[in-house]
Design an enzyme around this catalytic site. Structure first.
Site, mmCIF file in Angstrom:
data_model
loop_
_atom_site.group_PDB
_atom_site.id
_atom_site.type_symbol
_atom_site.label_atom_id
_atom_site.label_comp_id
_atom_site.label_asym_id
_atom_site.label_seq_id
_atom_site.Cartn_x
_atom_site.Cartn_y
_atom_site.Cartn_z
ATOM 1 N N ARG A 15 5.550 -15.714 6.639
ATOM 2 C CA ARG A 15 4.458 -15.104 7.418
ATOM 3 C C ARG A 15 4.016 -13.746 6.890
ATOM 4 O O ARG A 15 3.027 -13.198 7.343
ATOM 5 C CB ARG A 15 4.873 -15.000 8.895
ATOM 6 C CG ARG A 15 4.722 -16.316 9.637
ATOM 7 C CD ARG A 15 5.208 -16.203 11.058
ATOM 8 N NE ARG A 15 6.669 -16.236 11.130
ATOM 9 C CZ ARG A 15 7.369 -15.878 12.200
ATOM 10 N NH1 ARG A 15 6.741 -15.436 13.275
ATOM 11 N NH2 ARG A 15 8.684 -15.948 12.195
ATOM 12 N N ARG A 330 1.739 19.168 -9.529
ATOM 13 C CA ARG A 330 2.368 17.956 -10.074
ATOM 14 C C ARG A 330 3.845 18.221 -10.359
ATOM 15 O O ARG A 330 4.310 19.350 -10.279
ATOM 16 C CB ARG A 330 1.594 17.516 -11.310
ATOM 17 C CG ARG A 330 0.211 16.961 -10.927
ATOM 18 C CD ARG A 330 -0.640 16.714 -12.140
ATOM 19 N NE ARG A 330 0.034 15.830 -13.083
ATOM 20 C CZ ARG A 330 -0.296 15.738 -14.370
ATOM 21 N NH1 ARG A 330 -1.283 16.470 -14.864
ATOM 22 N NH2 ARG A 330 0.340 14.914 -15.160
#
Ligand code: UD1
Ligand code: CA
Length: 455
Positions: A15, A330
């Site tokens: 599912r 970063r």
């Protein structure tokens, strides 16, 4: 008493409609099964046996933990059959806790109660549901003793009225389990070997069966599809934000913050809407996170403010830093105290020492920036030559004008000034003005071209 867990994880999870095995679907940024393993670990389990089947190799690869025991269930013949695959490996004197790889939110408190209750005989974890459809029902005798679990599809209409259900989690002694699992048959509506049938077997042997009730249905939610996955995510989020708010953190709207990992906060931290925290994040006292920020695996020092729409990843700051709006730190960026990184600035793998400012439209990569440096708008470290990355070093008190290109490897001396628009290709000396730019001229009598109109 030694404790082993059996984690049932062989089901397909059809599912989910996904190529990813169900137990690897991410909840709070990591696989469902890792939440189950974390709980087992906190409980002090000595051994964990994972029963795998569908997509098993992917699951094994994702778990990469040498201490886990993997048991293959080639055909999914039922939960009893699954547990039977593992039980032979477990010594008789162990307490066994059977968990499900797709039930990730059970608290360690509840699991501890279940384990303790099961150590003497057999214990099942139950919960009372408003709508019990689909679950195995707990049957009790007039004295309230548990007598059996009956699956929905095998239940009579009277039994289906029962709202106390089996969560699928049980605990018992390995010695008992071995005996009972060996006696299971599959004469039922689904032709499966039901783990739940051991309750009837225990009762027949006069072994005490205890029902431990979960605190709320939330902690025993089984995840079968993406809707339940999202529901689990919001339960997880609610738990974490409630803990944080009780600890004094101000969260503008707890439904609009995502915490996929661990977030530790000092005193009087403020978190605005749509902040996303991933991995391990530590926020010092009085840190303020503005709206729409993403903070991943980072440590922010006290009184640091991250303004709207900024991204901070694998970086750390000292105290009283200002970041953003629209800034991006970063990985491997380190800011000392009182550093300012303003709008549209990208910092990568660089360190900025005390009091330095990079306020607008700048890229600083692979650099070491000294104290009290001022980097003007539009300055770029040209760190990449197409093959290799090179370093830029800027000394204390340097002043870099606007629109400067620092072609690395290059060094700017302490107290040096670089004139706006300079392309710095050689080291600039300490304390002096370095400027390199084409001389400006004015062309007398020059006219702009004019379009001729058709006749
Ligand atoms: C099971 C219980 C039911 C309970 C419900 C709670 C049985 C017979 N029924 O029903 O009483 O109310 O859980 O969610 O136990 N699995 C395997 N191998 C198999 C079959 C299942 O590893 O052959 C694993 C699944 O991956 C899953 C767990 O066992 O993690 C439960 O299986 P599932 O099919 O979801 O059980 P239910 O039929 O929902
Ligand atoms: Ca299920």
């Amino acid at each position: 008493m030694p404790l082993s867990t059996i984690i049932l994880a062989a089901g397909q999870g059809k599912r989910m409609n996904s190529d990813l095995p169900k137990v690897l679907q991410p909840l709070a940024g990591r696989p469902l099964i890792s939440h189950v393993l974390e709980a087992a670990d906190k409980l002090g389990a000595d051994q964990n046996y994972i029963v795998y089947g569908h997509g098993g190799e992917l699951v094994r690869a994702a778990c990469r933990d040498d201490s886990l025991n993997w048991v293959h269930q080639a055909e999914q013949l039922g939960t009893g059959h699954a547990a039977a695959q593992a039980i032979g490996h477990i010594p008789d004197d162990h307490t066994v806790l059977v968990l499900c790889g797709d039930v990730p939110l059970t608290t360690v408190f509840t699991l501890g109660q279940l384990t303790d209750a099961g150590a003497g005989g057999l214990a099942v974890l139950t919960v009372v549901m408003d709508d019990a459809t689909g679950y195995g029902r707990i049957l009790r005798d007039p004295d309230g003793r548990v007598t059996a679990i009956v699956e929905e599809r095998d239940a009579t209409p009277e039994q289906r009225v029962v709202r106390e259900v089996n969560t699928g989690l049980i605990a018992s002694k390995a010695k008992h389990l071995k005996r009972w699992l060996g006696q299971l048959d599959n004469k039922n509506a689904q032709a499966e070997y039901y783990l739940t049938d051991i309750v009837g077997l225990a009762v027949a042997e006069h072994v005490q069966v205890e029902a431990v009730e979960a605190v709320s249905p939330d902690e025993v939610l089984g995840i079968n599809d993406k809707l339940q996955l999202a529901e689990a995510e919001s339960i997880y989020r609610r738990r974490i934000t409630e803990d944080l708010m009780r600890g004094g953190v101000t969260i503008a709207d707890p439904r609009r913050v995502d915490i996929r990992g661990s977030l530790r906060c000092g005193r009087d931290v403020v978190i605005d809407i749509n902040a996303v925290f991933e991995g391990d994040v530590v926020l010092g006292d009085r840190v303020v996170i503005g709206p729409n920020c993403i903070i991943r695996d980072s440590h922010l020092g006290e009184d640091t403010q991250v303004h709207a729409n900024s991204i901070v990843e694998q970086s750390s700051t000292g105290a009283r830093c200002q970041i953003g709006p629209y800034a991006r730190l970063r990985p491997e960026s380190t800011l000392a105290d009182e550093v300012k990184v303003g709008n549209f600035v990208e910092i990568k793998k660089s360190s900025l020492a005390f009091g330095s400012k990079v306020n607008h439209l700048t890229y600083v990569g692979d650099s070491e920036v000294g104290q009290r440096v001022n980097v003007g708008a539009g300055t770029i470290t040209c760190n990449y030559d197409g093959a290799y990355k090179h370093r830029t070093v800027i000394g204390d008190d340097a002043f870099i004008g606007s629109g400067v290109q620092l072609v690395a490897p290059v060094r700017v001396g302490s107290g040096a000034t670089i004139g706006a628009g300079t392309v710095v290709t050689r080291d600039a000396p300490d304390g002096k003005l370095t400027v390199g730019r084409a001389r400006q001229g004015t062309v007398e009598g020059w006219r702009r071209p004019v379009k001729k109109l058709p006749k």
